[in-house]
Design an enzyme around this catalytic site. Structure first.
Site, PDB file in Angstrom:
ATOM      1  N   CYS A   1       0.821  -1.221   0.000  1.00 38.75           N
ATOM      2  CA  CYS A   1       0.000   0.000   0.000  1.00 38.75           C
ATOM      3  C   CYS A   1       0.851   1.266   0.000  1.00 38.75           C
ATOM      4  CB  CYS A   1      -0.956   0.004   1.178  1.00 38.75           C
ATOM      5  SG  CYS A   1      -2.098  -1.381   1.145  1.00 38.75           S
TER       6      CYS A   1
ATOM      7  N   HIS B   1      -3.287   7.511   1.799  1.00 38.04           N
ATOM      8  CA  HIS B   1      -3.691   6.177   1.367  1.00 38.04           C
ATOM      9  C   HIS B   1      -5.094   5.925   1.911  1.00 38.04           C
ATOM     10  CE1 HIS B   1      -3.910   2.002   0.600  1.00 38.04           C
ATOM     11  NE2 HIS B   1      -3.705   1.622   1.843  1.00 38.04           N
TER      12      HIS B   1
ATOM     13  N   ASN C   1      -9.963   0.090  -0.467  1.00 37.61           N
ATOM     14  CA  ASN C   1      -8.493   0.142  -0.406  1.00 37.61           C
ATOM     15  C   ASN C   1      -7.936  -0.446  -1.702  1.00 37.61           C
ATOM     16  OD1 ASN C   1      -5.778  -0.226   0.097  1.00 37.61           O
ATOM     17  ND2 ASN C   1      -6.064  -1.053   2.161  1.00 37.61           N
TER      18      ASN C   1
HETATM   19  O1  UT7 Z   1      -3.755  -0.786   3.370  1.00 32.93           O
HETATM   20  C1  UT7 Z   1      -2.919  -1.229   4.394  1.00 32.93           C
HETATM   21  C2  UT7 Z   1      -3.338  -0.623   5.613  1.00 32.93           C
HETATM   22  N1  UT7 Z   1      -4.544  -1.273   6.076  1.00 32.93           N
HETATM   23  C3  UT7 Z   1      -4.969  -0.943   7.227  1.00 32.93           C
HETATM   24  O2  UT7 Z   1      -4.349  -0.100   7.840  1.00 32.93           O
HETATM   25  C4  UT7 Z   1      -6.172  -1.617   7.777  1.00 32.93           C
HETATM   26  C5  UT7 Z   1      -6.179  -1.375   9.240  1.00 32.93           C
HETATM   27  N2  UT7 Z   1      -7.284  -1.987   9.945  1.00 32.93           N
HETATM   28  C6  UT7 Z   1      -8.559  -1.620   9.797  1.00 32.93           C
HETATM   29  O3  UT7 Z   1      -8.918  -0.826   8.962  1.00 32.93           O
HETATM   30  C7  UT7 Z   1      -9.542  -2.194  10.787  1.00 32.93           C
HETATM   31  O4  UT7 Z   1      -8.852  -2.843  11.815  1.00 32.93           O
HETATM   32  C8  UT7 Z   1     -10.577  -3.162  10.161  1.00 32.93           C
HETATM   33  C9  UT7 Z   1     -11.552  -2.415   9.307  1.00 32.93           C
HETATM   34  C10 UT7 Z   1      -9.852  -4.200   9.331  1.00 32.93           C
HETATM   35  C11 UT7 Z   1     -11.350  -3.874  11.242  1.00 32.93           C
HETATM   36  O5  UT7 Z   1     -12.005  -2.921  12.077  1.00 32.93           O
HETATM   37  P1  UT7 Z   1     -11.876  -3.008  13.669  1.00 32.93           P
HETATM   38  O6  UT7 Z   1     -12.722  -1.962  14.198  1.00 32.93           O
HETATM   39  O7  UT7 Z   1     -10.413  -2.965  13.995  1.00 32.93           O
HETATM   40  O8  UT7 Z   1     -12.495  -4.391  13.961  1.00 32.93           O
HETATM   41  P2  UT7 Z   1     -11.829  -5.669  14.661  1.00 32.93           P
HETATM   42  O9  UT7 Z   1     -10.836  -6.296  13.762  1.00 32.93           O
HETATM   43  O10 UT7 Z   1     -11.398  -5.293  16.043  1.00 32.93           O
HETATM   44  O11 UT7 Z   1     -13.071  -6.589  14.762  1.00 32.93           O
HETATM   45  C12 UT7 Z   1     -14.216  -6.232  15.547  1.00 32.93           C
HETATM   46  C13 UT7 Z   1     -15.277  -7.272  15.308  1.00 32.93           C
HETATM   47  C14 UT7 Z   1     -14.778  -8.695  15.407  1.00 32.93           C
HETATM   48  O12 UT7 Z   1     -15.783  -9.494  16.016  1.00 32.93           O
HETATM   49  P3  UT7 Z   1     -15.655  -9.960  17.544  1.00 32.93           P
HETATM   50  O13 UT7 Z   1     -14.371 -10.751  17.580  1.00 32.93           O
HETATM   51  O14 UT7 Z   1     -15.570  -8.690  18.323  1.00 32.93           O
HETATM   52  O15 UT7 Z   1     -16.879 -10.746  17.762  1.00 32.93           O
HETATM   53  C15 UT7 Z   1     -14.632  -9.102  13.982  1.00 32.93           C
HETATM   54  O16 UT7 Z   1     -14.765 -10.505  13.800  1.00 32.93           O
HETATM   55  O17 UT7 Z   1     -15.797  -7.117  13.989  1.00 32.93           O
HETATM   56  C16 UT7 Z   1     -15.793  -8.388  13.349  1.00 32.93           C
HETATM   57  N3  UT7 Z   1     -15.656  -8.192  11.906  1.00 32.93           N
HETATM   58  C17 UT7 Z   1     -16.717  -8.034  11.098  1.00 32.93           C
HETATM   59  N4  UT7 Z   1     -18.032  -7.981  11.355  1.00 32.93           N
HETATM   60  C18 UT7 Z   1     -18.852  -7.788  10.303  1.00 32.93           C
HETATM   61  C19 UT7 Z   1     -14.529  -8.164  11.174  1.00 32.93           C
HETATM   62  N5  UT7 Z   1     -14.833  -7.982   9.868  1.00 32.93           N
HETATM   63  C20 UT7 Z   1     -16.189  -7.901   9.809  1.00 32.93           C
HETATM   64  C21 UT7 Z   1     -17.097  -7.701   8.762  1.00 32.93           C
HETATM   65  N6  UT7 Z   1     -18.410  -7.643   9.060  1.00 32.93           N
HETATM   66  N7  UT7 Z   1     -16.712  -7.533   7.482  1.00 32.93           N
END
Ligand code: UT7
Length: 324
Positions: free
Chosen positions: A114, A251, A281
């Site tokens: 990225c 980005h 992204n």
């Molecule tokens: O391009 C390179 C750079 N990329 C990045 O910097 C990405 C960085 N990370 C992010 O943007 C975020 O961490 C995400 C968007 C990937 C995830 O968001 P988050 O607020 O950090 O969520 P999380 O990973 O802490 O997950 C929270 C909950 C989890 O469920 P439990 O374990 O709390 O029950 C996940 O399983 O959200 C769940 N989850 C989803 N739920 C519905 C993860 N993906 C999804 C989804 N739909 N698509």
């Protein structure tokens, strides 16, 4: 006199096929609401079966050349940032070179995921400032839809396909921060964090292309810190401060990362070009896409001071300060 790498043209290409968030609701346990609120993404583009990274890159390159009023043989070098090349080799950049009908110069790929476009800009700037090239076509192009695990809701909803390109040209500047062109670059990587975002296949390991794996939450925490720090480092190298910046062109991974970084940089969101809602992204393509869309919207104007910043797999991250 100081030689500067000045933007002469910009362009982009997005595949016609638009995938709204609702498309994923039938495939994995997710909702449009979750995707919008946690990422800011509303839709993304996926390449058609007969499109490849090279064909997307070619369309963006042609748009940038048209915008610059230049022909392919006016270009000395093509640098293409991608993590989704058409083939393991040759470089996708050489495919674009041939398709443009370019009979001179040189072309190579840069792979910093990225952060690839920021790394490519830093390299193009070095080629121009050192006199090795006068005009460089810098492209970011990706078909991430080809390396997504469509059963993994944590990653499949995040990425999209697209391409953007700039034509950089050597021009004389006064050597001050009032010059047009690239004023500074700050690039970094730290391979200790490589497990945070990677593809689980490769030529000399599995012999397959693999799919994206990500520890989203851990990466999120790294992102805001490192993006603000690299933007500050690049501004300091140019002798500039937050108050001098007209536009942050980040980005486009997640609206919450974009907002958190702007806040750390004491910048209003009114000074940030945001396209994540429409593109998702697109990895190395996201910054040139945002620059091109920002110009098209009338946000970015000649003379504006721009900071681009990006982070991704590696981890690799960096920022470039340029005056449009
Ligand atoms: O391009 C390179 C750079 N990329 C990045 O910097 C990405 C960085 N990370 C992010 O943007 C975020 O961490 C995400 C968007 C990937 C995830 O968001 P988050 O607020 O950090 O969520 P999380 O990973 O802490 O997950 C929270 C909950 C989890 O469920 P439990 O374990 O709390 O029950 C996940 O399983 O959200 C769940 N989850 C989803 N739920 C519905 C993860 N993906 C999804 C989804 N739909 N698509």
């Amino acid at each position: 006199m100081t030689k500067r790498a000045v933007v002469r043209g910009v362009g982009h290409y997005l595949p016609e096929r638009v995938i709204p968030n609702a498309w994923f609701e039938d495939r994995v346990e997710t909702t449009d609401e979750w995707i919008r609120t946690r990422t800011g993404i509303e839709r993304r583009h996926f390449a058609a079966d007969d499109e490849t990274t090279a064909s997307l890159a070619l369309a963006a390159a042609r748009a940038a050349l048209d915008n610059a009023g230049l022909l392919p043989d006016d270009i000395d070098a093509i640098i293409l940032a991608t993590s989704t090349p058409d083939l393991t080799f040759p470089a996708t950049a050489t495919m674009v070179q041939a398709a443009l009908g370019m009979t001179r110069g040189f072309a190579f790929d840069v792979q910093a995921v990225c952060a690839g476009f920021v790394f490519a800009l830093a390299n193009a700037n070095a080629l121009i400032v050192s006199g090795q090239a006068s005009r460089v076509l810098v492209i970011g192009a990706e078909t991430f839809s080809r390396i997504l695990d469509m059963d993994d809701r944590a990653t499949c909803v995040l990425f999209g396909d697209g391409a953007g390109a700039l034509v950089l040209e050597a021009q004389d500047g006064a050597g001050t921060a009032d010059d047009r062109g690239i004023l500074s670059a700050d690039i970094n990587s730290d391979g200790r964090f490589r497990d945070m975002l990677y593809v689980d296949g490769g030529v000399s390991t599995t012999g397959t292309a693999g799919v994206v794996r990500m520890q989203g939450n851990a990466l999120f925490r790294q992102a805001v810190e490192k993006l603000a720090a690299t933007a500050d480092a690049a501004l300091a190298k140019a002798g500039l401060g937050h108050g001098d910046v007209d536009w942050i062109v980040p980005h486009q991974a997640n609206i919450r990362i974009i907002q958190g970084t702007a806040k750390k940089l004491t910048m209003s969101m009114d000074n940030v070009v945001v396209t994540v809602q429409d593109h998702g992204n697109t990895s190395a393509a996201s910054i040139p896409l945002a620059l091109s869309v920002g110009v098209g919207r009338g946000q970015i104007k000649p003379g504006d001071l721009i900071v681009t910043e990006a982070i991704g797999g590696g981890l690799a991250w960096g920022a470039v300060v340029l005056r449009w």
